[in-house]
Motif scaffolding. Structure first.
Motif, PDB file in Angstrom:
ATOM      1  N   ARG A 156       0.332  -9.381  -3.365  1.00 38.17           N
ATOM      2  CA  ARG A 156      -1.051  -9.703  -3.693  1.00 38.17           C
ATOM      3  C   ARG A 156      -2.014  -9.082  -2.675  1.00 38.17           C
ATOM      4  O   ARG A 156      -3.041  -8.533  -2.999  1.00 38.17           O
ATOM      5  N   ASP A 157      -1.634  -9.184  -1.390  1.00 39.17           N
ATOM      6  CA  ASP A 157      -2.481  -8.655  -0.321  1.00 39.17           C
ATOM      7  C   ASP A 157      -1.625  -8.449   0.917  1.00 39.17           C
ATOM      8  O   ASP A 157      -0.412  -8.692   0.881  1.00 39.17           O
ATOM      9  N   MET A 162      -0.880  -4.839  -5.679  1.00 39.67           N
ATOM     10  CA  MET A 162      -0.981  -3.724  -4.737  1.00 39.67           C
ATOM     11  C   MET A 162       0.392  -3.444  -4.128  1.00 39.67           C
ATOM     12  O   MET A 162       1.147  -4.369  -3.843  1.00 39.67           O
ATOM     13  N   TYR A 179       2.942  -1.929  -1.209  1.00 35.81           N
ATOM     14  CA  TYR A 179       3.069  -1.674   0.227  1.00 35.81           C
ATOM     15  C   TYR A 179       4.428  -1.042   0.495  1.00 35.81           C
ATOM     16  O   TYR A 179       5.444  -1.529  -0.008  1.00 35.81           O
TER      17      TYR A 179
END
Lengths: 407, 116
Positions: B84-85, B1, B3
């Motif tokens: 990852r998160d 993901m 950001y």
């Protein structure tokens, strides 16, 4: 198997089941729906087929099955939900791993108290997901509209999903900071219940109870001096709840409280937690505040309170956590140890620095010291300032009463 | 993901020695990000007073001097992370040397159709 049995299982198990389902399903909302479906299935099947040997494991499995159905039924049967359904179905073949449940409980608390959520959202989410209160109950406790609380919770859940806040235990390097965030939320919860600045008294005692329950759960899962300290602090205060108001709901100050009405069992337990907290090489602010509360509960009569120890503890607290409110409390302790003039000088100096002028307890404390010195005009003035800042009915009655006594 | 991380700071210049250190540390940090496969994009921006803001309303184009928002702290640069998160993204962004002086806003990037 009666519906009362099922209800008691719901009360004891639902939070653990939810916590594990969130890990297995990777989605808070889906897990909530799945858990409710699982309990509905239990209500239907258990009376007929008898209660399973391990109800928790049965409910988790049933919840997971329900979730697979939900994912399959979703109209947008896209690649993501197909993959999710496959993974979920596959993992169902494995036995539900009950050993991981304590970790799941912790994960849920850390998720609800994630610092990237607004603090009021953290509080609402914790009550909803980790304590199992309904949105209506939370709204009642905070005197907010249910729709406002619901929106706060939905927004937080969206952020968890969209920004991908993970369902994991914090890395060891981040643990102290993350634990502080959790303790802050628990302390806010407790104070909201304890201060009773507004709202219905009954639900507020529940908030205190929930805060203590969460704190104890955390203390059982994570050995940490500040967790022990906070649990001790909350329990010392909570132990005095029956003596804090009279039959008409009026505030009874510490000095006038019936000490035989204090909950001795809870105090004994608080002392055990305090002992654990103070055994740490570096006791923190909660341990310090708990130690102060302990001195109060240790005194058989108000006159036997060890004010010297309380002042020393406030000195330590000021060093850990400098704040005008701590200074005010220290001033009140100094007034008890050295006389009203000494305390008053510190409070007046705070006011002269422009601090705490909107804080009702600062004016009430000042008023009290003026009264004890016989300076009635100044006392009246300060009580009136405190009254103007006070909304809570029981506290207002107390101040009005004090004003009347000055006449 | 992915950001996006936006670096906001006031326009007060740092002392010369700090400035040099921040630049060197940032270069090293960006290299480390790239080595670990986290760096997707990276740009620094010229001062906010070089900005022009455009809008088109009812077909009519208007231009105003300066950045969109009148605030003390301006966007000074941005980078895009692969993480990852959110926890990993926050950890990485928090390690950026600029985090010691400025504030870094971390936002998930939405997946939208892009030209090939």
């Amino acid at each position: 198997m009666t519906s009362a049995d099922l209800e008691s299982i719901y009360r004891c198990e639902s939070r653990h089941i939810l916590a594990t389902l969130i890990r297995l399903l990777g989605d808070v909302e889906l897990a909530e729906d799945a858990m409710h479906e699982a309990f509905l299935a239990a209500a239907e099947q258990w009376p007929r087929e008898g209660m399973p040997r391990n109800p928790r494991s049965w409910l988790i499995s049933a919840g997971r099955f329900q979730a697979i159905d939900v994912i399959r039924r979703r109209s947008r049967y896209d690649a993501v939900s197909q993959r999710m359904a496959r993974q979920t179905a596959w993992s169902h073949e494995l036995e539900v791993d009950l050993e991981h449940i304590p970790d799941d409980d912790l994960r849920l608390i850390f998720l609800c108290c994630h610092p990237s959520l607004a603090v009021d959202a953290q509080v609402a989410l914790t009550l909803r997901e980790a304590c199992g209160l309904t949105t209506e109950e939370i709204a009642q406790a905070f005197v907010a509209r249910p729709s406002a609380i619901a929106q706060r919770i939905v927004r937080a859940k969206n952020k968890i999903r969209e920004a991908r806040i993970p369902y994991e235990l914090p890395a060891p390097s981040e643990l102290p900071q993350r634990v502080r965030a959790v303790l802050h939320v628990i302390y806010l919860l407790f104070n909201e219940g304890y201060d009773a600045s507004h709202g219905s008294a009954l639900l507020r005692t529940d908030l205190c109870g929930e805060a203590i329950r969460l704190g104890r759960l955390l203390a059982g899962l994570l050995p940490d001096a500040e967790i022990y300290g906070l649990v001790a602090l909350m329990m010392f205060h909570h132990a005095r709840r029956a003596a804090r108001t009279d039959r008409d709901g009026n505030v009874v100050l510490l000095d006038d409280q019936d000490r035989s009405a204090w909950d001795r069992a809870e105090i004994a337990e608080a002392e055990e937690f305090l002992g654990l907290a103070l055994a740490s090489p570096k006791p923190g602010r909660y341990a310090c505040e708990a130690a102060i509360a302990q001195v109060h509960t240790a005194a058989q009569r108000p006159g036997e309170t060890n004010w010297d120890r309380i002042v020393t503890l406030y000195d330590a607290l000021l060093e850990l956590e400098p704040s005008p409110i701590v200074e005010l409390n220290r001033a009140a302790a100094i007034a008890m140890r050295d006389g009203p003039e000494a305390g008053l000088a510190i409070i007046e100096a705070l006011g002269a620095r422009g601090q705490l002028n909107d804080y009702r307890f600062a004016h009430a404390a000042r008023a009290d010291l003026y009264r004890r010195l016989g300076r009635n005009a100044q006392a009246r003035d300060a009580y009136e300032q405190a009254l103007a800042l006070t909304e809570q009915e029981a506290e207002r009655r107390y101040l009005i009463d004090r004003l009347a006594q000055l006449e | 993901m992915k950001y996006a991380c936006f670096i906001y700071g006031d326009d007060e210049p740092l002392p010369e020695s700090e400035q040099t250190k921040l630049r060197d540390d940032s270069i090293a940090y960006h290299q480390e990000l790239k080595r670990k496969g986290h760096l997707v994009a990276l740009e620094a921006l010229d001062d906010a007073d070089t900005a022009t803001t455009v809008r088109r309303r009812n077909g009519k184009l208007s231009m105003t001097d300066g950045p969109f928002a009148e605030v003390k702290e301006h966007l000074g640069g941005f980078f895009i992370l692969e993480a990852r998160d959110l926890n990993e993204a926050l950890r990485l962004a928090g390690d950026h040397p600029a985090a010691c002086w400025d504030a870094i806003e971390v936002r998930p990037v939405l997946d939208i159709p892009k030209p090939a």
